[in-house]
Design a protein around this motif. Sequence first.
Motif, PDB file in Angstrom:
ATOM      1  N   PRO A 144       0.827  -1.159   0.052  1.00  0.00           N
ATOM      2  CA  PRO A 144       0.012   0.109  -0.128  1.00  0.00           C
ATOM      3  C   PRO A 144       0.910   1.220   0.030  1.00  0.00           C
ATOM      4  O   PRO A 144       1.777   1.312   0.502  1.00  0.00           O
ATOM      5  CB  PRO A 144      -0.824   0.042   1.272  1.00  0.00           C
ATOM      6  CG  PRO A 144      -0.292  -1.150   2.293  1.00  0.00           C
ATOM      7  CD  PRO A 144       0.722  -1.932   1.424  1.00  0.00           C
ATOM      8  N   LEU A 145       0.506   2.214  -0.696  1.00  0.00           N
ATOM      9  CA  LEU A 145       1.276   3.448  -0.706  1.00  0.00           C
ATOM     10  C   LEU A 145       0.411   4.535   0.133  1.00  0.00           C
ATOM     11  O   LEU A 145       0.946   4.967   1.036  1.00  0.00           O
ATOM     12  CB  LEU A 145       1.488   3.989  -2.174  1.00  0.00           C
ATOM     13  CG  LEU A 145       2.368   2.937  -2.851  1.00  0.00           C
ATOM     14  CD1 LEU A 145       2.477   3.630  -4.610  1.00  0.00           C
ATOM     15  CD2 LEU A 145       3.584   3.186  -2.203  1.00  0.00           C
ATOM     16  N   PHE A 146      -0.643   4.990  -0.364  1.00  0.00           N
ATOM     17  CA  PHE A 146      -1.479   5.887   0.387  1.00  0.00           C
ATOM     18  C   PHE A 146      -2.772   6.092  -0.477  1.00  0.00           C
ATOM     19  O   PHE A 146      -3.191   5.559  -1.423  1.00  0.00           O
ATOM     20  CB  PHE A 146      -0.897   7.475   0.150  1.00  0.00           C
ATOM     21  CG  PHE A 146      -0.545   7.862  -0.904  1.00  0.00           C
ATOM     22  CD1 PHE A 146      -1.209   8.401  -1.708  1.00  0.00           C
ATOM     23  CD2 PHE A 146       0.957   7.749  -1.263  1.00  0.00           C
ATOM     24  CE1 PHE A 146      -0.926   8.872  -3.193  1.00  0.00           C
ATOM     25  CE2 PHE A 146       1.456   8.285  -2.621  1.00  0.00           C
ATOM     26  CZ  PHE A 146       0.527   8.895  -3.741  1.00  0.00           C
ATOM     27  N   LEU A 185      -3.723   3.765  -3.874  1.00  0.00           N
ATOM     28  CA  LEU A 185      -2.553   3.646  -4.787  1.00  0.00           C
ATOM     29  C   LEU A 185      -1.729   2.687  -4.059  1.00  0.00           C
ATOM     30  O   LEU A 185      -1.404   2.581  -2.969  1.00  0.00           O
ATOM     31  CB  LEU A 185      -1.796   4.703  -5.084  1.00  0.00           C
ATOM     32  CG  LEU A 185      -2.380   5.507  -6.227  1.00  0.00           C
ATOM     33  CD1 LEU A 185      -1.572   6.992  -6.385  1.00  0.00           C
ATOM     34  CD2 LEU A 185      -2.526   4.837  -7.432  1.00  0.00           C
ATOM     35  N   TYR A 186      -1.253   1.444  -4.943  1.00  0.00           N
ATOM     36  CA  TYR A 186      -0.511   0.371  -4.223  1.00  0.00           C
ATOM     37  C   TYR A 186       0.495   0.425  -5.542  1.00  0.00           C
ATOM     38  O   TYR A 186       0.660   0.500  -6.592  1.00  0.00           O
ATOM     39  CB  TYR A 186      -1.179  -0.922  -4.392  1.00  0.00           C
ATOM     40  CG  TYR A 186      -2.298  -0.928  -3.467  1.00  0.00           C
ATOM     41  CD1 TYR A 186      -2.328  -1.325  -1.978  1.00  0.00           C
ATOM     42  CD2 TYR A 186      -3.617  -0.621  -3.959  1.00  0.00           C
ATOM     43  CE1 TYR A 186      -3.177  -1.338  -1.243  1.00  0.00           C
ATOM     44  CE2 TYR A 186      -4.938  -0.451  -2.976  1.00  0.00           C
ATOM     45  CZ  TYR A 186      -4.597  -0.990  -1.700  1.00  0.00           C
ATOM     46  OH  TYR A 186      -5.872  -0.951  -0.998  1.00  0.00           O
ATOM     47  N   VAL A 200      -3.264   7.609   5.227  1.00  0.00           N
ATOM     48  CA  VAL A 200      -2.505   6.079   5.315  1.00  0.00           C
ATOM     49  C   VAL A 200      -3.498   5.085   4.795  1.00  0.00           C
ATOM     50  O   VAL A 200      -4.717   4.868   4.796  1.00  0.00           O
ATOM     51  CB  VAL A 200      -2.071   5.644   6.505  1.00  0.00           C
ATOM     52  CG1 VAL A 200      -0.966   6.814   7.117  1.00  0.00           C
ATOM     53  CG2 VAL A 200      -3.177   5.674   7.693  1.00  0.00           C
ATOM     54  N   LEU A 201      -2.895   4.157   4.052  1.00  0.00           N
ATOM     55  CA  LEU A 201      -3.557   2.715   3.758  1.00  0.00           C
ATOM     56  C   LEU A 201      -2.829   1.564   4.488  1.00  0.00           C
ATOM     57  O   LEU A 201      -1.588   1.349   4.320  1.00  0.00           O
ATOM     58  CB  LEU A 201      -3.210   2.765   2.275  1.00  0.00           C
ATOM     59  CG  LEU A 201      -3.889   1.907   1.214  1.00  0.00           C
ATOM     60  CD1 LEU A 201      -5.536   2.084   1.535  1.00  0.00           C
ATOM     61  CD2 LEU A 201      -3.428   2.360  -0.324  1.00  0.00           C
ATOM     62  N   ALA A 202      -3.662   0.868   5.050  1.00  0.00           N
ATOM     63  CA  ALA A 202      -3.190  -0.388   6.028  1.00  0.00           C
ATOM     64  C   ALA A 202      -2.914  -1.379   4.975  1.00  0.00           C
ATOM     65  O   ALA A 202      -3.465  -1.367   3.680  1.00  0.00           O
ATOM     66  CB  ALA A 202      -4.172  -0.713   6.777  1.00  0.00           C
ATOM     67  N   GLY A 203      -1.961  -2.401   5.267  1.00  0.00           N
ATOM     68  CA  GLY A 203      -1.731  -3.384   4.362  1.00  0.00           C
ATOM     69  C   GLY A 203      -2.673  -4.452   4.513  1.00  0.00           C
ATOM     70  O   GLY A 203      -2.617  -5.496   4.081  1.00  0.00           O
TER      71      GLY A 203
END
Lengths: 305, 305
Positions: free
Chosen positions: A160-162, A268-269, A302-305
């Motif tokens: 994960p990016l954001f 976005l990943y 933030v984007l969690a895994g």
Amino acid sequence: MLELRHLRTLIALQETGSVSLAAERVFLTQSALSHQLKQLEAYYQQPLFERKTQPLRFTLAGERLLTLAHELLGRVAAAERDVARIREGDAGELRVAVECHTCFDWLMPAMDSYRQHWPAVELDIVSGFHADPVSLLLTQRADLAIVSEMEAQAGVVHHPLFAYEMVGIVARDHPLAEKKIWQAADFAGETLIQYPVPDDMLDLWRKVLLPAGVNPPRRSSELTVAIIQLVASRRGVAALPYWAVRPYLEKGYVVARTIGDGGLRSELYAAVRSEDAPLAFMQDFLATVRERSFATLPGLTVLAG
Amino acid sequence: MLELRHLRTLIALQETGSVSLAAERVFLTQSALSHQLKQLEAYYQQPLFERKTQPLRFTLAGERLLTLAHELLGRVAAAERDVARIREGDAGELRVAVECHTCFDWLMPAMDSYRQHWPAVELDIVSGFHADPVSLLLTQRADLAIVSEMEAQAGVVHHPLFAYEMVGIVARDHPLAEKKIWQAADFAGETLIQYPVPDDMLDLWRKVLLPAGVNPPRRSSELTVAIIQLVASRRGVAALPYWAVRPYLEKGYVVARTIGDGGLRSELYAAVRSEDAPLAFMQDFLATVRERSFATLPGLTVLAG
DNA sequence: GATTTGAATTAATTATTTTCATGATTGGAC
DNA sequence: GTCCAATCATGAAAATAATTAATTCAAATC
């Protein structure tokens, strides 16, 4: 006693402007951060920032520690890069496949910073639009792909990016400017101005218009400024990332509106081959992208895994 | 994840040359440090130092982190000084009462470093020999006294500085050079060469000779080099701190021997008035003395509060 | 004045660090 | 060689610290 953790918190505080957002940024709860900050202020026997204002304001002491944080964390990152290089060497190949136009906004500064730190890594951009960018990885035509969904695939891992919000933009005197929140139906009868890419690569299409069966007429342009210009000239409406349009909002060229209740969230990943994932030069690319993006783009989450 | 604690450990490792001594230095058990280092090496996936050698040797990666440690910890100290100054101001008066000759060996470098950091503090030395140096504190003629015992006294607090070993020194061809360990009786019949101070200020007298009822003849000199010279010329024996004589031992002028089983351990404390104890410029003086002394004098050991 | 939002607080939980007790390894001393 | 002392490693238990959950408090917004 002061630890690096506290300095990372201070930077998150500065970048987000509030305790709760900073907490999310460092992957803790608001409560945890409140405790941590209380402890820190008790240690230094003085307040480090004022919470009453929005965004929060640092005190002199807080400013001083913030300066320290910036001094230190850069050096830590540099040292850890060196340590990783001692183990794995400094060379590598990193061909980045990108398929979103706005991605270049954050990719350029990040790659710039990365190039300085890894001069021996062959950094390249594989641009263009492919049905399945992940296949570029498996066919060895790219080493990292920027994608907007986390589709499970054997031999590929997604980092994960954001996340960020896509906003609808429209001319100030356009009727839609009156509506705070746009629904799918509001797009019917409007011309949708977009990048020249297949529909299913547009979050607005996949998540809003397609499910509602709305299919407005289109116009396309390669450049963000051109899209803004068309929108400002009342040629249609567009949906763009908040961070991409903020400069134009501030100048008053166009206005931004929420799309759907709770907004249209995009993610976005970075997809990489499993065997490349643990490599230091790869890990550090991801860290650089995240760090630079959060530091420079407004409104990221933030984007969690 | 790397924390400042780990960097403090690495510096202690470097200064002591062994895990057990480093553990003592950072007030942890050897086991705790072993775990901490194991964790750190697991995090970086490589060894940071070789334990087989004495003193231990750092690997490339270890060296790199050690460099980082030195870069960071100095900046942390500087920032914390600034934060303390924001609270309490930068001025103060600090008259140091010293009554041991060798103390100047460590006091000078420490005061030098301190002066740079606290230019607005009036730093002064109240030298000379007083029956009770602590009374200088209570009569406002000094603000800090270096003493060798922790005598409880109302209105005064004692901060431990460090401990060290007093060694007996003698000419290489003197009969006493044959004995590994000297007992009180060995001093009978020898001339004791000492600084010109009252007997009860000498650890050798208080802890060894007086209890055993041994009272050898004396000769005195103000200067350490002069004492060494007299000893080398077979004019007598002396007892001095190990760190004060090491340069002369290395040159072979004299030899050093243990005094009493387990050695003669001396301690140093800083006594200050209770109301001055919490002041930042005072606290930092103590921290500076400890830090500089451990970094420059060989064979020091920590002294618990 | 109700409602929402952000931060603080208390108690409980969880995670991490540290110690204790012990075992392994090494480098002399004899 | 073998014994001894010193040094470091290890696993389990204990202690400590960090984090969360649940709630309250305070301010801002409507």
